[in-house]
Structure formats: structure tokens, C-alpha cells
Scaffold this active site. Structure first.
Site, PDB file in Angstrom:
ATOM      1  N   ASN A   9       0.862  -1.186   0.000  1.00 20.56           N
ATOM      2  CA  ASN A   9       0.000   0.000   0.000  1.00 20.56           C
ATOM      3  C   ASN A   9       0.897   1.235   0.000  1.00 20.56           C
ATOM      4  OD1 ASN A   9      -1.842   2.008   0.420  1.00 20.56           O
ATOM      5  ND2 ASN A   9      -2.481   1.331   2.460  1.00 20.56           N
ATOM      6  N   TRP A  10       1.074   1.808  -1.175  1.00 14.21           N
ATOM      7  CA  TRP A  10       1.970   2.967  -1.307  1.00 14.21           C
ATOM      8  C   TRP A  10       1.372   4.251  -0.739  1.00 14.21           C
ATOM      9  CZ3 TRP A  10       4.289   2.542  -6.977  1.00 14.21           C
ATOM     10  CH2 TRP A  10       5.216   1.480  -7.003  1.00 14.21           C
ATOM     11  N   LYS A  11       0.127   4.177  -0.297  1.00 16.91           N
ATOM     12  CA  LYS A  11      -0.553   5.363   0.259  1.00 16.91           C
ATOM     13  C   LYS A  11      -0.305   6.568  -0.659  1.00 16.91           C
ATOM     14  CE  LYS A  11      -0.335   3.318   4.820  1.00 16.91           C
ATOM     15  NZ  LYS A  11      -0.329   3.462   6.252  1.00 16.91           N
ATOM     16  N   HIS A  91      -9.767   1.240   4.990  1.00 16.88           N
ATOM     17  CA  HIS A  91      -8.472   1.461   5.639  1.00 16.88           C
ATOM     18  C   HIS A  91      -8.673   2.452   6.785  1.00 16.88           C
ATOM     19  CE1 HIS A  91      -4.363   2.675   6.385  1.00 16.88           C
ATOM     20  NE2 HIS A  91      -3.990   1.568   5.780  1.00 16.88           N
ATOM     21  N   GLU A 160      -5.550  -4.646  10.787  1.00 17.11           N
ATOM     22  CA  GLU A 160      -4.530  -3.617  10.974  1.00 17.11           C
ATOM     23  C   GLU A 160      -4.871  -2.795  12.214  1.00 17.11           C
ATOM     24  OE1 GLU A 160      -2.473  -2.432   7.031  1.00 17.11           O
ATOM     25  OE2 GLU A 160      -4.328  -1.330   7.117  1.00 17.11           O
ATOM     26  N   SER A 206       3.283  -1.585  10.566  1.00 13.86           N
ATOM     27  CA  SER A 206       4.731  -1.562  10.839  1.00 13.86           C
ATOM     28  C   SER A 206       5.464  -2.847  10.429  1.00 13.86           C
ATOM     29  CB  SER A 206       4.998  -1.249  12.317  1.00 13.86           C
ATOM     30  OG  SER A 206       4.534   0.032  12.641  1.00 13.86           O
ATOM     31  N   GLY A 227       2.754  -0.668   4.444  1.00 14.21           N
ATOM     32  CA  GLY A 227       2.741   0.738   4.049  1.00 14.21           C
ATOM     33  C   GLY A 227       4.129   1.256   3.743  1.00 14.21           C
TER      34      GLY A 227
HETATM   35  P1  13P Z   1       2.791   0.859   7.793  1.00 11.48           P
HETATM   36  O1  13P Z   1       3.380  -0.411   7.213  1.00 11.48           O
HETATM   37  O2  13P Z   1       3.469   2.101   7.304  1.00 11.48           O
HETATM   38  O3  13P Z   1       2.700   0.790   9.284  1.00 11.48           O
HETATM   39  O4  13P Z   1       1.298   0.964   7.253  1.00 11.48           O
HETATM   40  C1  13P Z   1       0.466  -0.136   7.365  1.00 11.48           C
HETATM   41  C2  13P Z   1      -0.733   0.139   6.576  1.00 11.48           C
HETATM   42  O5  13P Z   1      -1.507   1.033   6.908  1.00 11.48           O
HETATM   43  C3  13P Z   1      -0.954  -0.668   5.374  1.00 11.48           C
HETATM   44  O6  13P Z   1      -2.216  -0.484   4.843  1.00 11.48           O
END
Ligand code: 13P
Length: 245
Positions: A9-11, A91, A160, A206, A227
């Protein structure tokens, strides 16, 4: 040994130039990334460029979608706007920052299920909810939007915990196992064995190359939603190197 899925998930971390650069680096290491179960979720505006440049059999997904399919919805993106493998709904960043409640997420899930894309429904408790010992009821209400019948569709539930996202604070394997078992039991009460075979369970929060190996040991885990570590090519490469299949 089951094949673990890595969902990146590259956000909103990568713009178009950085997304293309990432894909070119992936293409240059075909051997490492081929035949792995990897889904990449770029920003909406970068999906086309990523799809056009990718030379490996990885899957591409959308990070979110509108509840509608078409029409006068300025600034929004329909699930049917482009052909993709999966779409994330619910999400916690959508729930918390954009105030999406279970009703909206249920509509988004419906929109994805009415398309060809596979839904990934994110669930998880905030730190406050955890401290108030209401995690299970929160998860139960987040799962209450699931359809009665999956009609042979695939579904992924990504657990999550909000407090684990971007914090470096990863729950113990026992904690994750306990939550996934709770989810699995809820799913068992809803669905037939055939439907259950089409449901995958992911963990997110994480995850990086340092903890992945340990987390893979959790019995119910089918994959990870990652993420920040997935949007950095070197970190992503270190993650993928640990996959046995
Ligand atoms: P991180 O891996 O940056 O904690 O994010 C997790 C996430 O929200 C994946 O959708």
C-alpha cells in the site's frame, strides 16, 4: 508451505516519477520479483503509468474507490474506471481522517463486489479501543457489513490495529493470532466452507524486513498489507527476499 501475499500500500508516498522509478527498479530484478504473490497499490493517478511499465506478473490494485460507479462525483474515482486486481476498502486512514463509517465502507465493499476486483476489507481497533477492552466488539461491528453470500468471490480481511500503523509498535504474534482467530470464528459463523476457502487473512501495521520472518510464523496469516516499507525500493526488496515461495 503456503504462498504468502505481499500487498504494497503505497498510500500517498510516491508521485508519478517516483512510482515509475520504483517499477523500473522492479523490472531490473525480474528474477527476485517474478512468481511471487505481490499486489501493488499506487496512487490512483499513477496506476496507468505503473501498469504500462511493469514487465513482471505482479498485480495492481486501488487504495480506495467511490461508492458510485459513474456520474457527477467531482474528484472521486470509480472502481470501474480502470481494470485492476484488488481494491482496499475501510483502511483506518479512510475511517479516521476521512470519517468513513461502516455504512460508507459497506457501500464501497458492495461497489467492489459488483466489479471484477477483489476486495480487501481493513479492520482494526484504535489504541483507545484497545485500552477500553472493546477490540472484539469493534472488530465484530466492522465485520457486520460483510455480505451474506460471497457468490464464489474472493475476499481478504486485513487486520490492521490502528496503533500499530506507522508506529513501529508491532503486536506480539500471540496477540495477532488471537485477533485473527476471532475474525476466523466470526467468518465461520457467516460462511460455508466453500466461501471460507476464498477468504484470506492479512496482517498490517509496521511490517518490515526485520519482523516479517517472525510474523510469517503466525498460523492463520495468508499475507501482509505493508505501508511505508513497501514504498521504499530497497526496503521492499529486503521484504520480498524473505519469501520462500
Ligand atoms: P505501515 O506499514 O506504514 O505501518 O502501514 C500499514 C498500513 O496502513 C498498510 O495499509
Amino acid at each position: 508451505m503456503k504462498k504468502i501475499t505481499i500487498a504494497a500500500n503505497w498510500k500517498m508516498y510516491l508521485d508519478e516519477v517516483s512510482s515509475i522509478d520504483f517499477i523500473e527498479k522492479l523490472n531490473a530484478e525480474k528474477e527476485l520479483f517474478s512468481n511471487k504473490d505481490i499486489i501493488i497499490f499506487p496512487s490512483h493517478t499513477c496506476i496507468r503509468s505503473v501498469k504500462d511499465r511493469l514487465n513482471i506478473d505482479l498485480k495492481i490494485g486501488m487504495q480506495d474507490c467511490d461508492i458510485h460507479n459513474k456520474g457527477a462525483y467531482t474528484g472521486s474515482t470509480s472502481i470501474s474506471s480502470i481494470d485492476i486486481h484488488s481494491c482496499i476498502v475501510g483502511h483506518s486512514e479512510r475511517r479516521v481522517i476521512y470519517k468513513e463509517n461502516n455504512e460508507i465502507i459497506a457501500e464501497k465493499l458492495g461497489a467492489v463486489l459488483s466489479s471484477k476486483a477483489n476486495p480487501i476489507l481493513c479492520i482494526g481497533e484504535t489504541l483507545e479501543e484497545k485500552n477500553d477492552n472493546i477490540t472484539e466488539s469493534i472488530i465484530e461491528s466492522q465485520l457486520s457489513i460483510l455480505p451474506k453470500d460471497l457468490n464464489d468471490r474472493n475476499l481478504t480481511i486485513a487486520y490492521e490495529p490502528v496503533w500499530a500503523i506507522g508506529s513501529g509498535d508491532v503486536p506480539s504474534n500471540e496477540y495477532i493470532h488471537q485477533m485473527l482467530s476471532y475474525v476466523k470464528n466470526r467468518l465461520k459463523s457467516l460462511y460455508s466452507d466453500t466461501d471460507l476457502d476464498n477468504i484470506k487473512l492479512f496482517y498490517g501495521g509496521s511490517v518490515d524486513a526485520n519482523n516479517l520472518n517472525d510474523l510469517i510464523g503466525i498460523e492463520l496469516i495468508d499475507g501482509f498489507l505493508i505501508g511505508s516499507a513497501s514504498a521504499n525500493f530497497e526496503k521492499f526488496k529486503d521484504i520480498v527476499k524473505q519469501l520462500k515461495l
